[in-house]
Scaffold this motif. Sequence first.
Motif, PDB file in Angstrom:
ATOM      1  N   PRO A 129       0.840  -1.212   0.000  1.00 55.74           N
ATOM      2  CA  PRO A 129       0.000   0.000   0.000  1.00 55.74           C
ATOM      3  C   PRO A 129       0.873   1.260   0.000  1.00 55.74           C
ATOM      4  O   PRO A 129       2.071   1.172   0.248  1.00 55.74           O
ATOM      5  CB  PRO A 129      -0.754  -0.116   1.325  1.00 55.74           C
ATOM      6  N   SER A 131      -0.084   3.847   2.054  1.00 49.31           N
ATOM      7  CA  SER A 131      -0.190   4.294   3.449  1.00 49.31           C
ATOM      8  C   SER A 131      -0.556   3.129   4.364  1.00 49.31           C
ATOM      9  O   SER A 131      -1.304   2.229   3.970  1.00 49.31           O
ATOM     10  CB  SER A 131      -1.262   5.372   3.611  1.00 49.31           C
ATOM     11  N   TYR A 132      -0.022   3.219   5.595  1.00 48.08           N
ATOM     12  CA  TYR A 132      -0.296   2.231   6.635  1.00 48.08           C
ATOM     13  C   TYR A 132      -0.890   2.992   7.813  1.00 48.08           C
ATOM     14  O   TYR A 132      -0.203   3.811   8.431  1.00 48.08           O
ATOM     15  CB  TYR A 132       1.021   1.557   7.003  1.00 48.08           C
ATOM     16  N   VAL A 133      -2.163   2.768   8.087  1.00 46.44           N
ATOM     17  CA  VAL A 133      -2.835   3.434   9.210  1.00 46.44           C
ATOM     18  C   VAL A 133      -2.986   2.404  10.314  1.00 46.44           C
ATOM     19  O   VAL A 133      -3.603   1.352  10.108  1.00 46.44           O
ATOM     20  CB  VAL A 133      -4.216   3.975   8.780  1.00 46.44           C
ATOM     21  N   VAL A 204      -5.768  11.892   8.246  1.00 46.63           N
ATOM     22  CA  VAL A 204      -5.959  10.786   7.304  1.00 46.63           C
ATOM     23  C   VAL A 204      -6.386  11.272   5.913  1.00 46.63           C
ATOM     24  O   VAL A 204      -6.089  10.634   4.908  1.00 46.63           O
ATOM     25  CB  VAL A 204      -6.981   9.795   7.926  1.00 46.63           C
ATOM     26  N   LEU A 207      -3.651  11.385   3.267  1.00 41.73           N
ATOM     27  CA  LEU A 207      -2.805  10.218   3.010  1.00 41.73           C
ATOM     28  C   LEU A 207      -2.930   9.700   1.580  1.00 41.73           C
ATOM     29  O   LEU A 207      -4.034   9.636   1.034  1.00 41.73           O
ATOM     30  CB  LEU A 207      -3.163   9.085   3.978  1.00 41.73           C
ATOM     31  N   GLU A 209      -3.208   6.915  -1.327  1.00 38.25           N
ATOM     32  CA  GLU A 209      -3.906   5.641  -1.415  1.00 38.25           C
ATOM     33  C   GLU A 209      -3.142   4.703  -2.341  1.00 38.25           C
ATOM     34  O   GLU A 209      -2.403   5.199  -3.200  1.00 38.25           O
ATOM     35  CB  GLU A 209      -5.328   5.856  -1.945  1.00 38.25           C
ATOM     36  N   ILE A 211      -4.669   2.269   0.995  1.00 34.91           N
ATOM     37  CA  ILE A 211      -4.356   2.247   2.421  1.00 34.91           C
ATOM     38  C   ILE A 211      -4.523   0.830   2.982  1.00 34.91           C
ATOM     39  O   ILE A 211      -5.447   0.106   2.608  1.00 34.91           O
ATOM     40  CB  ILE A 211      -5.287   3.232   3.160  1.00 34.91           C
ATOM     41  N   LYS A 252     -11.512   6.639   1.616  1.00 34.91           N
ATOM     42  CA  LYS A 252     -10.221   6.204   1.068  1.00 34.91           C
ATOM     43  C   LYS A 252     -10.310   4.775   0.556  1.00 34.91           C
ATOM     44  O   LYS A 252     -11.118   3.980   1.041  1.00 34.91           O
ATOM     45  CB  LYS A 252      -9.137   6.271   2.168  1.00 34.91           C
ATOM     46  N   VAL A 254      -9.211   1.203   0.615  1.00 32.27           N
ATOM     47  CA  VAL A 254      -8.559   0.301   1.560  1.00 32.27           C
ATOM     48  C   VAL A 254      -8.357  -1.049   0.864  1.00 32.27           C
ATOM     49  O   VAL A 254      -9.284  -1.591   0.264  1.00 32.27           O
ATOM     50  CB  VAL A 254      -9.430   0.132   2.829  1.00 32.27           C
TER      51      VAL A 254
END
Length: 288
Positions: A129, A131-133, A204, A207, A209, A211, A252, A254
């Motif tokens: 990905p 982003s890593y949330v 967020v 961020l 994508e 994610i 977003k 995911v």
Amino acid sequence: MREMEFLYTYESLKLEFPMSDVEDGDFVILGIPFDGTTSYKPGTRFGPTLIRQATLNLESYILDYDVDLAEVRIADVGDLAIVAGNPLETIKRGVGTVEEIKKINPNAMPVVLGGEHSMTYAPVKALNPKSYVVFDAHLDLRESYEENPWNHACVARRISELGIKVTEFGIRSGTKEEVEYARENDIPWVHARDYSITNFKEIVKKLPEPIYISIDVDVFDLSMVPSTGTPEAGGLGFWEVIEALEWLVEHKRVIGFDIMEVAGMELGDVTALTAAKLLFYMIGMLSK
Ligand SMILES: N=C(N)NCCCCNCCCN
Ligand SMILES: [Mn+2]
Ligand SMILES: [Mn+2]
């Protein structure tokens, strides 16, 4: 379930309702019952089985979303055959297995149940990905812990080293070095005391994508997750986390998620009940 499809998985307890094959699953569940670098309370080796067992207590219909999970295409490939005491080798098997899942069904969303947080590296590496949330009590930004760079306390650092944008919520434990690493590497993190849906959205929304979402269940107040490996007082509430996740999946893209650090030694464990409810809500909100 298809026989011998995956090199390294075996059948664990399944969810109760009718399950799909990997070929046509919108979600594919993989347990990684790794318990090899545990520093405080053990039992993550039973996490995936305990979560599946705890789902038997839940209705498949999710009130909030008018979604019945019995009608959602969910596959479950069972648990990864881990290499006890060897996180790196287990991670390699996990990467291979998530890649196999994506090869069979590129549209499937992998859902990993853990198991130590170190194992999150596997789906993240496989899915790559932007982003890593992560929701976690701990920064997990150590260079190494207990002489092991693949310890669960280092996983966010290993992921940030892949060039993936890391953002952390619900934090209330870390070292001075981890805080410095976060500052130097532009890793936003929000203390549990400062957490609000407003600052979550603020951070967020910027961020890149796609994610990947990781939930270390110790982000919740320890009353909800008493058996997790390294429980910490002062965590977030269940609906606070759900509200954030709902906003995230609505705004977003995911591509995968996990629920980690679930542990326990007996059926009906409170930690697993929390994780199972979270699992049902996450699949529900992603399929609404
Ligand atoms: N990411 C984690 N779960 N980290 C856990 C860190 C444990 C801190 N032990 C502190 C010991 C001090 N004597
Ligand atoms: Mn963690
Ligand atoms: Mn943690």
